[in-house]
Design a protein around this motif. Structure first.
Motif, mmCIF file in Angstrom:
data_model
loop_
_atom_site.group_PDB
_atom_site.id
_atom_site.type_symbol
_atom_site.label_atom_id
_atom_site.label_comp_id
_atom_site.label_asym_id
_atom_site.label_seq_id
_atom_site.Cartn_x
_atom_site.Cartn_y
_atom_site.Cartn_z
ATOM 1 N N ASN A 1 22.044 10.655 -65.176
ATOM 2 C CA ASN A 1 20.666 10.959 -64.810
ATOM 3 C C ASN A 1 20.635 11.466 -63.371
ATOM 4 O OD1 ASN A 1 17.846 10.374 -63.763
ATOM 5 N ND2 ASN A 1 17.588 9.779 -65.905
ATOM 6 N N LYS A 2 20.206 12.718 -63.187
ATOM 7 C CA LYS A 2 20.223 13.325 -61.853
ATOM 8 C C LYS A 2 19.228 12.673 -60.902
ATOM 9 C CE LYS A 2 17.207 17.038 -63.532
ATOM 10 N NZ LYS A 2 17.178 18.420 -64.015
ATOM 11 N N TYR A 3 18.127 12.146 -61.434
ATOM 12 C CA TYR A 3 17.150 11.507 -60.553
ATOM 13 C C TYR A 3 17.660 10.152 -60.069
ATOM 14 C CZ TYR A 3 14.109 15.193 -62.233
ATOM 15 O OH TYR A 3 13.581 16.424 -62.535
ATOM 16 N N GLU B 1 14.918 11.904 -69.107
ATOM 17 C CA GLU B 1 15.217 12.935 -68.123
ATOM 18 C C GLU B 1 16.716 13.073 -67.838
ATOM 19 O OE1 GLU B 1 11.070 12.120 -65.603
ATOM 20 O OE2 GLU B 1 12.976 11.285 -64.896
ATOM 21 N N ARG C 1 17.142 5.705 -57.798
ATOM 22 C CA ARG C 1 16.223 6.544 -57.028
ATOM 23 C C ARG C 1 15.901 5.914 -55.688
ATOM 24 N NH1 ARG C 1 10.951 7.148 -59.867
ATOM 25 N NH2 ARG C 1 10.413 8.079 -57.862
ATOM 26 N N ARG D 1 15.609 3.397 -61.609
ATOM 27 C CA ARG D 1 14.680 3.229 -60.497
ATOM 28 C C ARG D 1 15.393 2.721 -59.246
ATOM 29 N NH1 ARG D 1 9.280 3.552 -61.331
ATOM 30 N NH2 ARG D 1 8.694 4.283 -63.408
ATOM 31 N N HIS E 1 12.595 7.281 -67.378
ATOM 32 C CA HIS E 1 13.704 8.064 -66.850
ATOM 33 C C HIS E 1 14.736 8.410 -67.919
ATOM 34 C CE1 HIS E 1 11.869 6.513 -63.207
ATOM 35 N NE2 HIS E 1 12.573 7.374 -62.496
ATOM 36 N N LYS F 1 20.772 9.666 -59.640
ATOM 37 C CA LYS F 1 21.967 10.023 -58.862
ATOM 38 C C LYS F 1 23.209 9.298 -59.368
ATOM 39 C CE LYS F 1 19.369 8.800 -55.504
ATOM 40 N NZ LYS F 1 18.762 8.361 -54.217
ATOM 41 N N PRO G 1 16.197 17.109 -56.227
ATOM 42 C CA PRO G 1 17.024 16.630 -57.323
ATOM 43 C C PRO G 1 16.723 17.284 -58.672
ATOM 44 C CG PRO G 1 15.214 15.125 -57.021
ATOM 45 C CD PRO G 1 15.037 16.213 -55.989
ATOM 46 N N ALA G 2 15.639 18.079 -58.735
ATOM 47 C CA ALA G 2 15.240 18.628 -60.032
ATOM 48 C C ALA G 2 16.292 19.565 -60.604
ATOM 49 C CB ALA G 2 13.898 19.362 -59.909
#
Length: 461
Positions: free
Chosen positions: A98-100, A260, A143, A140, A257, A102, A370-371
């Protein structure tokens, strides 16, 4: 933001986690959960077949237990299964990310939750809720955490997710769930990213430790021995980097999340994937002829610019080398588990082409984080020609050519040849999970043994 802010955010997050009910979760979220489960359990089975993973299980001297070791034909106690499954899931760099966040939320908590569910014969609804909680809380915390330069995301912020998922599966109340999350946040590993780029498998062990630490944190909370004191501000913040507790509760219950994330078709660090995808795009029009390449320039964001090494000496260090991944993709058309089995890390042609790959940071691409995790690849030919391709995200990202169930199943069939029955059972389990009355036997049915009377694969190998 301060320790009290972290404490308050953890309290709110724990209250939410304790009340998650699969029946109230949007259908598209449950569908995505099934897809992530299909991917990571399948990938764990792929990793479990590696010689070093077989050796690790032999060294562990495992007793029989209630939890499956996916794809091995064996079962083990919950804690051992959580550790070994996590390591097998991470060792080929194929597990969902998950890129959000990281990093990789699922591998930090799914092994522990699934092992505990098998041991307790939990319902499918409770197991699904616990997996969602593990993923969401880990994402979370990912993030919220900004690690110091050089920090690797395995084994630190993800422990809170494992703790939350296990606490939800144990049926703990709001305060106890918050205490479990806080305790998990207080047990991070301070791993350096260079352990991955230099090929030290301790990097895989970090996720094993995260899962067993999460189990311990939930049990401490169940025993009344855990407290929520805002520990994340101290451990993930003051010691390891910076921590912003607002990310723990922002859009809580409305933003999932797990929807995503990204699935991986290359057995390498996700930062290398856009470059490999760009090579494949360029090869669609004209195959890349290594003898005609003067230089390949890979422009990428700041997070991926450090993966420039050309001195890899094992699979892990190769998986974290963009030059290796670009060269192997140009020559073979893909980087998969078979790439390493075939000895391509020692291949002279791969090394020769990789030495002509230059990796540089581009400010305009870094600004899109981060998108987007964008990459530009330019091939300069010996004849003076230039070919260029830019991709915004890896193929398989939820925002860029996302994979559906058929795509994930197709990859598993490729990576698990001859295991059609296992893949079919896993596909069925992933689809039916929220409706199962009990998960013990269905999970143990994914140990990889075709029938209960069959000898374990370890013995048949």
């Amino acid at each position: 933001m301060g320790q009290r802010s972290a404490q308050a955010a953890t309290e709110e997050l724990g209250a939410w986690a304790s009340g998650v009910d699969a029946a109230d979760v949007p259908p598209e979220v449950l569908e995505r959960l099934g897809l992530v489960t299909l991917d990571v359990v399948g990938v764990a089975a792929v990793g479990a077949g590696l010689p070093e993973q077989r050796a690790l299980r032999r060294a562990w001297e495992l007793p029989v237990g209630p939890a499956p070791l996916f794809g091995t034909g064996r079962t083990a106690p919950a804690d051992a299964a959580a550790w070994l499954t996590a390591v097998a899931m991470a060792c080929l760099e194929l597990d969902e990310g998950n890129k959000y966040a990281k990093g990789h939320p699922a591998v930090h908590g799914f092994p522990a939750v699934l092992a505990l569910a098998a041991a307790r014969d939990a319902s499918g609804a409770d197991t699904a809720a616990a997996l969602l909680v593990a993923y969401e809380v880990a994402a979370r915390f990912g993030r919220a955490t900004s690690l110091r330069p050089g920090g690797h995301p395995h084994g630190n912020w993800g422990v809170a997710g494992a703790a939350a998922g296990c606490a939800r599966l144990l049926g703990l109340g709001p305060q106890a769930c918050a205490a479990a999350v806080d305790t998990g946040a207080g047990m991070p590993i301070a791993g350096h990213f260079d352990s991955a780029t230099t090929g030290n498998p301790v990097r895989d062990a970090w996720v094993g430790a995260a899962n067993t630490a999460g189990l311990a944190a939930a049990r401490m909370a169940a025993a009344g021995l855990a407290r929520n004191t805002g520990t994340a501000e101290l451990s993930l913040g003051a010691l390891l980097g910076e921590f912003d507790p607002r990310a723990l509760t922002e859009d809580l219950g409305t933003r999932w999340h797990i929807t995503e994330g990204y699935f991986k078709r290359h057995a390498s660090c996700s930062f290398t994937h856009p470059a490999a995808d760009a090579i494949l795009e360029l090869a669609r029009d004209e195959p890349v002829d290594p003898s005609a390449v003067e230089e390949i320039v890979v422009e990428t964001h700041a997070l991926g610019a450090g993966l420039s090494g050309v001195d890899w000496d094992n699979r892990l260090s190769a998986m974290f080398s963009t030059p290796f991944v670009v060269a192997a993709t140009a020559l073979d058309g893909v980087v998969g588990p078979h790439t390493y089995r075939a000895g391509r890390i020692d291949d002279a042609d791969v090394r020769q082409l990789a030495r002509r790959v230059t990796v540089v940071a581009a400010d305009d691409l870094t600004a899109r984080l981060p998108a987007e995790r964008a990459t530009r690849v330019t091939i300069r030919g010996t004849d003076g020609t230039t070919r260029r391709c830019e991709v915004p995200n890896p193929v398989g990202d939820a925002a860029h050519h996302p994979f559906d169930e058929d795509a994930v199943v197709a990859m598993l069939h490729e990576w698990l040849p001859g295991e059609e029955d296992f893949v079919a059972r896993l596909r069925r389990f992933s689809r039916e999970l929220p409706t199962l009355a009990a998960t013990g036997e269905p999970l143990r049915g994914l140990d990889g043994t075709a029938t209960p009377s069959a000898a374990p694969k370890e013995e048949r190998a």
